[in-house]
Design a protein around this motif. Structure first.
Motif, PDB file in Angstrom:
ATOM      1  N   HIS A  12       0.768  -0.944  -0.061  1.00 47.38           N
ATOM      2  CA  HIS A  12      -0.164  -0.069  -0.066  1.00 47.38           C
ATOM      3  C   HIS A  12       0.831   1.406   0.068  1.00 47.38           C
ATOM      4  N   GLN A  13       1.709   1.130   0.775  1.00 49.70           N
ATOM      5  CA  GLN A  13       2.946   2.423   0.838  1.00 49.70           C
ATOM      6  C   GLN A  13       3.436   2.710  -0.597  1.00 49.70           C
ATOM      7  N   GLN A  14       3.953   1.769  -1.239  1.00 51.14           N
ATOM      8  CA  GLN A  14       4.582   1.689  -2.571  1.00 51.14           C
ATOM      9  C   GLN A  14       3.501   2.193  -3.467  1.00 51.14           C
ATOM     10  N   LEU A  15       1.996   1.698  -3.446  1.00 52.36           N
ATOM     11  CA  LEU A  15       1.075   2.226  -4.425  1.00 52.36           C
ATOM     12  C   LEU A  15       0.947   3.703  -4.166  1.00 52.36           C
ATOM     13  N   LEU A  16       0.888   4.293  -2.656  1.00 50.57           N
ATOM     14  CA  LEU A  16       0.664   5.666  -2.658  1.00 50.57           C
ATOM     15  C   LEU A  16       1.774   6.505  -3.335  1.00 50.57           C
ATOM     16  N   GLN A  17       2.858   6.069  -3.317  1.00 56.00           N
ATOM     17  CA  GLN A  17       4.064   6.866  -3.924  1.00 56.00           C
ATOM     18  C   GLN A  17       3.814   7.029  -5.267  1.00 56.00           C
ATOM     19  N   THR A  18       3.224   6.243  -6.081  1.00 52.09           N
ATOM     20  CA  THR A  18       3.050   6.166  -7.441  1.00 52.09           C
ATOM     21  C   THR A  18       1.752   7.092  -7.843  1.00 52.09           C
ATOM     22  N   LEU A  19       0.755   7.301  -6.907  1.00 51.80           N
ATOM     23  CA  LEU A  19      -0.386   8.137  -7.195  1.00 51.80           C
ATOM     24  C   LEU A  19      -0.272   9.509  -7.031  1.00 51.80           C
ATOM     25  N   PRO A  20      -0.991  10.383  -7.803  1.00 49.16           N
ATOM     26  CA  PRO A  20      -1.061  11.887  -7.565  1.00 49.16           C
ATOM     27  C   PRO A  20      -1.492  12.187  -6.129  1.00 49.16           C
ATOM     28  N   GLU A  21      -0.920  13.239  -5.678  1.00 56.75           N
ATOM     29  CA  GLU A  21      -1.169  13.628  -4.357  1.00 56.75           C
ATOM     30  C   GLU A  21      -1.484  14.972  -4.234  1.00 56.75           C
ATOM     31  N   GLU A  22      -2.534  15.417  -3.264  1.00 62.95           N
ATOM     32  CA  GLU A  22      -2.876  16.824  -2.944  1.00 62.95           C
ATOM     33  C   GLU A  22      -3.030  16.950  -1.302  1.00 62.95           C
ATOM     34  N   GLN A  23      -3.056  18.128  -0.940  1.00 63.51           N
ATOM     35  CA  GLN A  23      -3.295  18.382   0.453  1.00 63.51           C
ATOM     36  C   GLN A  23      -4.807  18.428   0.740  1.00 63.51           C
ATOM     37  N   GLU A  24      -5.245  17.697   1.855  1.00 63.15           N
ATOM     38  CA  GLU A  24      -6.739  17.747   2.081  1.00 63.15           C
ATOM     39  C   GLU A  24      -7.002  18.923   2.450  1.00 63.15           C
ATOM     40  N   TRP A  25      -8.349  19.142   3.039  1.00 63.26           N
ATOM     41  CA  TRP A  25      -8.625  20.563   3.524  1.00 63.26           C
ATOM     42  C   TRP A  25      -8.225  20.673   5.103  1.00 63.26           C
ATOM     43  N   VAL A  26      -7.813  19.639   5.700  1.00 65.57           N
ATOM     44  CA  VAL A  26      -7.287  19.938   7.028  1.00 65.57           C
ATOM     45  C   VAL A  26      -5.708  19.653   6.935  1.00 65.57           C
ATOM     46  N   SER A  27      -5.020  20.690   7.565  1.00 66.00           N
ATOM     47  CA  SER A  27      -3.607  20.718   7.503  1.00 66.00           C
ATOM     48  C   SER A  27      -3.030  19.313   8.070  1.00 66.00           C
ATOM     49  N   GLY A  28      -2.012  18.844   7.236  1.00 67.57           N
ATOM     50  CA  GLY A  28      -1.436  17.556   7.647  1.00 67.57           C
ATOM     51  C   GLY A  28      -2.028  16.288   7.181  1.00 67.57           C
ATOM     52  N   SER A  29      -3.095  16.504   6.526  1.00 69.68           N
ATOM     53  CA  SER A  29      -3.863  15.149   5.718  1.00 69.68           C
ATOM     54  C   SER A  29      -3.560  15.297   4.170  1.00 69.68           C
ATOM     55  N   SER A  30      -3.350  14.279   3.634  1.00 69.30           N
ATOM     56  CA  SER A  30      -3.289  14.088   2.099  1.00 69.30           C
ATOM     57  C   SER A  30      -4.382  13.365   1.610  1.00 69.30           C
ATOM     58  N   LEU A  31      -4.448  13.561   0.296  1.00 64.79           N
ATOM     59  CA  LEU A  31      -5.468  12.832  -0.663  1.00 64.79           C
ATOM     60  C   LEU A  31      -4.763  12.015  -1.853  1.00 64.79           C
ATOM     61  N   HIS A  32      -5.259  10.969  -2.337  1.00 68.27           N
ATOM     62  CA  HIS A  32      -4.292  10.026  -3.174  1.00 68.27           C
ATOM     63  C   HIS A  32      -5.367   9.917  -4.406  1.00 68.27           C
ATOM     64  N   LEU A  33      -5.109  10.250  -5.450  1.00 66.36           N
ATOM     65  CA  LEU A  33      -5.920  10.076  -6.615  1.00 66.36           C
ATOM     66  C   LEU A  33      -5.915   8.503  -7.235  1.00 66.36           C
ATOM     67  N   TYR A  34      -7.023   7.868  -7.090  1.00 65.60           N
ATOM     68  CA  TYR A  34      -6.975   6.398  -7.323  1.00 65.60           C
ATOM     69  C   TYR A  34      -8.476   6.112  -8.250  1.00 65.60           C
ATOM     70  N   GLN A  35      -8.223   5.661  -9.153  1.00 62.75           N
ATOM     71  CA  GLN A  35      -9.129   5.312 -10.308  1.00 62.75           C
ATOM     72  C   GLN A  35     -10.044   6.663 -10.538  1.00 62.75           C
ATOM     73  N   GLY A  36      -9.596   7.697 -10.709  1.00 61.41           N
ATOM     74  CA  GLY A  36     -10.115   9.085 -10.804  1.00 61.41           C
ATOM     75  C   GLY A  36     -10.959   9.739  -9.715  1.00 61.41           C
ATOM     76  N   PHE A  37     -10.524   9.335  -8.537  1.00 60.50           N
ATOM     77  CA  PHE A  37     -11.341   9.770  -7.162  1.00 60.50           C
ATOM     78  C   PHE A  37     -10.291   9.886  -6.120  1.00 60.50           C
ATOM     79  N   TRP A  38     -10.531  10.904  -5.325  1.00 57.49           N
ATOM     80  CA  TRP A  38      -9.306  11.253  -4.346  1.00 57.49           C
ATOM     81  C   TRP A  38      -9.971  10.525  -2.985  1.00 57.49           C
ATOM     82  N   TYR A  39      -8.911   9.832  -2.378  1.00 58.97           N
ATOM     83  CA  TYR A  39      -8.938   8.873  -0.941  1.00 58.97           C
ATOM     84  C   TYR A  39      -7.759   9.609  -0.005  1.00 58.97           C
ATOM     85  N   LEU A  40      -8.445   9.408   1.257  1.00 54.83           N
ATOM     86  CA  LEU A  40      -7.363   9.552   2.359  1.00 54.83           C
ATOM     87  C   LEU A  40      -6.747   8.243   2.317  1.00 54.83           C
TER      88      LEU A  40
END
Ligand code: A3P
Length: 322
Positions: A12-40
């Protein structure tokens, strides 16, 4: 089992590194784009476990929603309708348990820390009922290929956005900052929030409901607010458990509508003071205002204009309106 968990964590950690990443609305949280949708990140892990292992059976019912579109309400209504002959009216489990406890979400409950949970054990009542925020295209294949039914509910996107922003505020720890309403709105318009983008989510289920109306029922929060009895009868019919004439005359439809109403649920002890056993979230955060059109108190004309343009552009020719 620990080895399996460890290699799954690593994968899972390896997968996360390959996915586009954005900051979530709360500081310190990230979102990852998987199959066209963003996830914690952690939620994505459970989504993938579910995709790999969930085996739907033909009698299952899946409640699907974007977040903050009335999931809690739809869970309560579906639970009370589908199982109405399995308990007396005074013993409806909703009186003592929060709807999220009674009807587990696949990615936030069932697959939480367990790649292969015992599903029949988790579901006390039958047929089995599950919930999800996962978009149609990313559902486990067995949900799409089996005869199980899907009930989808969405909501006016501006109300959903306002509800989501307040929800993130209520859930954040004090040391973390929440984006301003304007900045969060910009992210929302770009689809960047947990389970976004909104329009792609809605359109996926909308198209599935058009192609296969016996499999996917498409509901709107506003329609339920406008005529709950009519929508409940529609829901019961779709689920294959229509209300009988005797039940209608005996007021069963109104009784279910009443026990599931915002005013009733919000005032129950469990929902005022209880919290989730699995993640500690206080249940009261799921009951804020429960109104249609609350956005008009919070947004500027330019925000409305921007969203209206987006609605037109995204829903163009789909037959869906908000
Ligand atoms: P508001 O924040 O606009 O009040 P979800 O259950 O998907 O998390 O959605 C939460 C939204 O549904 C919140 O909206 C909440 O107040 C509202 N809600 C919760 N229970 C409800 C009910 N029984 N009837 C109508 N709305 C309800």
């Amino acid at each position: 089992i620990q080895d399996v968990d460890k290699s799954w964590d690593d994968e899972h950690q390896q997968l996360l590194q390959t996915l586009p990443e954005e900051q979530e609305w709360v500081s310190g949280s990230s979102l990852h784009l998987y199959q066209g949708f963003w996830y914690l990140p952690l939620v994505l892990k459970h989504v993938i476990s579910c995709q790999r292992h969930f085996q739907a059976s033909d009698s299952d019912v899946i409640i699907a929603t974007p977040p903050k579109c009335g999931t809690t309400w739809l869970k309560a209504l579906t639970f009370s309708t589908l199982y109405r002959n399995q308990f007396t009216r005074d013993e409806n489990p909703l009186l003592t348990f929060n709807p999220h406890r009674l009807l587990p979400s696949l990615e936030y409950g069932v697959y939480l820390n367990k790649p292969c949970p015992d599903l029949d054990n988790i579901c006390v009542y039958k047929p089995r009922l599950f919930a999800t925020h996962v978009p149609y295209a990313s559902l486990p294949t067995s949900i799409k290929d089996s005869d199980c039914k899907i009930v989808y509910m969405c909501r006016n996107p501006m109300d959903m956005f306002i509800s989501f922003w307040h929800f993130r505020d209520m859930l954040r720890v004090e040391s973390k900052e929440l984006l301003s309403l304007h900045k969060a709105f910009d992210k929302f318009c770009h689809g960047i929030y947990a389970h976004g983008p909104f329009f792609e989510h809605v359109l996926g289920y909308w198209k599935a409901s058009q192609e296969n109306p016996n499999k996917v029922l498409f509901l709107k929060y506003e329609d339920l607010k406008e005529d709950i009895s009519c929508q409940l009868m529609h829901l019961a019919m779709f689920l294959g458990v229509p209300f009988t004439e005797d039940e209608k005359k005996g007021g069963v439809v109104e009784e279910i509508a009443n026990i599931c109403s915002f005013e009733k649920l919000k005032e129950l002890e469990v929902n005022k003071n209880g919290s989730s056993q699995s993640n500690g979230i206080p249940y009261k955060v799921f009951f804020r205002k429960g109104k249609v059109g609350d956005w008009s108190n919070c947004v500027t004309p330019s925000m409305v204009e921007r969203l209206e343009k987006l609605i037109q552009e995204k829903l163009n020719n789909s037959g869906l309106t908000f």
